[in-house]
Motif scaffolding. Sequence first.
Motif, PDB file in Angstrom:
ATOM      1  N   MET A   1      15.672  33.039  26.826  1.00 45.09           N
ATOM      2  CA  MET A   1      15.837  32.100  25.721  1.00 45.09           C
ATOM      3  C   MET A   1      16.060  30.696  26.272  1.00 45.09           C
ATOM      4  O   MET A   1      16.737  30.505  27.277  1.00 45.09           O
ATOM      5  N   ALA A   2      15.503  29.726  25.604  1.00 50.64           N
ATOM      6  CA  ALA A   2      15.664  28.336  26.016  1.00 50.64           C
ATOM      7  C   ALA A   2      17.062  27.840  25.682  1.00 50.64           C
ATOM      8  O   ALA A   2      17.702  28.311  24.735  1.00 50.64           O
ATOM      9  N   THR A   3      17.552  26.895  26.480  1.00 45.57           N
ATOM     10  CA  THR A   3      18.821  26.234  26.184  1.00 45.57           C
ATOM     11  C   THR A   3      18.557  24.756  25.964  1.00 45.57           C
ATOM     12  O   THR A   3      17.572  24.199  26.464  1.00 45.57           O
ATOM     13  N   CYS A   4      19.460  24.141  25.196  1.00 41.80           N
ATOM     14  CA  CYS A   4      19.240  22.742  24.835  1.00 41.80           C
ATOM     15  C   CYS A   4      20.571  22.004  24.816  1.00 41.80           C
ATOM     16  O   CYS A   4      21.562  22.503  24.272  1.00 41.80           O
ATOM     17  N   ILE A  29      13.822  25.636  30.051  1.00 43.34           N
ATOM     18  CA  ILE A  29      12.894  26.710  29.661  1.00 43.34           C
ATOM     19  C   ILE A  29      12.941  27.804  30.739  1.00 43.34           C
ATOM     20  O   ILE A  29      12.847  27.510  31.935  1.00 43.34           O
ATOM     21  N   PHE A  34       6.928  31.608  28.455  1.00 43.87           N
ATOM     22  CA  PHE A  34       7.566  31.098  27.241  1.00 43.87           C
ATOM     23  C   PHE A  34       6.511  30.458  26.358  1.00 43.87           C
ATOM     24  O   PHE A  34       5.838  29.506  26.760  1.00 43.87           O
ATOM     25  N   SER A 101       8.000  26.179  32.513  1.00 47.91           N
ATOM     26  CA  SER A 101       9.396  26.517  32.759  1.00 47.91           C
ATOM     27  C   SER A 101      10.091  25.356  33.461  1.00 47.91           C
ATOM     28  O   SER A 101       9.458  24.405  33.930  1.00 47.91           O
ATOM     29  N   ARG A 137       7.963  28.481  17.739  1.00 48.67           N
ATOM     30  CA  ARG A 137       7.546  29.630  18.539  1.00 48.67           C
ATOM     31  C   ARG A 137       6.528  30.469  17.765  1.00 48.67           C
ATOM     32  O   ARG A 137       6.791  30.887  16.626  1.00 48.67           O
ATOM     33  N   LYS A 140       7.420  34.406  16.583  1.00 46.59           N
ATOM     34  CA  LYS A 140       8.847  34.584  16.796  1.00 46.59           C
ATOM     35  C   LYS A 140       9.613  33.634  15.874  1.00 46.59           C
ATOM     36  O   LYS A 140       9.040  32.691  15.321  1.00 46.59           O
ATOM     37  N   ASP A 142      11.824  30.547  15.168  1.00 49.80           N
ATOM     38  CA  ASP A 142      11.949  29.275  15.876  1.00 49.80           C
ATOM     39  C   ASP A 142      13.352  29.132  16.474  1.00 49.80           C
ATOM     40  O   ASP A 142      14.347  29.576  15.885  1.00 49.80           O
ATOM     41  N   ASP A 143      13.423  28.515  17.652  1.00 49.96           N
ATOM     42  CA  ASP A 143      14.712  28.200  18.272  1.00 49.96           C
ATOM     43  C   ASP A 143      15.201  26.869  17.706  1.00 49.96           C
ATOM     44  O   ASP A 143      14.480  25.859  17.750  1.00 49.96           O
TER      45      ASP A 143
END
Length: 376
Positions: A1-4, A29, A34, A101, A137, A140, A142-143
């Motif tokens: 999972m992405a972090t922000c 990423i 991804f 990534s 995404r 999937k 969305d983040d």
Amino acid sequence: MATCLVEFDKSPTVFSPGDKVTGNVKMQIPEDEFKARKVRMEMIGKAYTYWEGNVKNNHKIKNGDIARVRHNCADHKGKIVYCRFETIVWKSDGSKNDMPSGQHIFPFSFQLPHWAPPSFEGDLGFIRYFIKVEIDRPWKFDDKFITCLTVLPSIDLSLIPNSLVPSKKHICEQFGVVLCKSGLVKMEVRLPKQGFVCGEGIPVKIVVDNKSSKTFSKISLKVLQRVTYTGFRDGFVNSQSHPCIGNEKEKVTYATRLNAQIRVEERKVLEEIVEIKISKNEKDEVDKSITIPPLPPSTKTCEIIDVEYFLKVKMSTLGTLKSAMKLELPFIIGTVPIDKDRKFDYKKSVFGYAATVLKNRDVQKFAPLYPVYKFE
């Protein structure tokens, strides 16, 4: 999972209406493949209110039978959007939707509207400003990442005439029953002025003239926050922002639906107890100072949320048959004191992170920052 992570160029993250909000979004990423179509960033400022309708079950007798009658009161909502800016900071350049990534850094710059009301978190609503980052995404969910900030207009007490005017209020009550009067009691509450800032003490003077047979033993002083929320049955307030054109002022236009209702909620900020002993035929004066904790300023600049403050004084007796007298005095909380040279620090709201319990996709734990001045 992405972090922000959203990093603002300004610290602490307290802004004035009309300020530019700048910084960087740092996104990590993962190494695994991804997929993403695009990364969208938004700056949103809005006021929101909501409360659920009450459901009542009554019983009605008809022709000897008991029937249950169910009454539904509709939910009420309100929304004013003060600003909403959107930008696409990254977009896939192929049909595979592969996002590289590693770390991505996206700078941002948004300007707050000049009409922005102060940040506020309440039981039935909020005034909130935040940066929202969303990764689109494919196939999937969305983040989404939301980071809030504080917006605080300058409310200068020296520009508010009533803030320097003394305030007082009194009450006279006859205690006892009709055939057994115990005498008259007078209580007067005085404030030297009506405008204060966080960190400042409110000097309260209470004058009591007790001509009854009662003995008063306690005075309670409460600082109350009273919020008036406006909601609309089965609907929102629709709003649209307009930038200034030529010499025209910036403004927000909005159309309201019918069936507007208000809800008034009261929150106790703090309470101080003063032990006294004022017996029959005694007069006395009580002086007490109450320090204002970090709180949002008094405001009537939001169309659906009004914030006011009151000092509630209650004097009571002991015993099984208690007697009490109550008074309320309004006062103003500003953000700039008369003495402009006073130092201050920004501190989190006294209500902390749990100030709102609303169910909304943009609701998260957030405590706005307010200036607390030093009076030493």
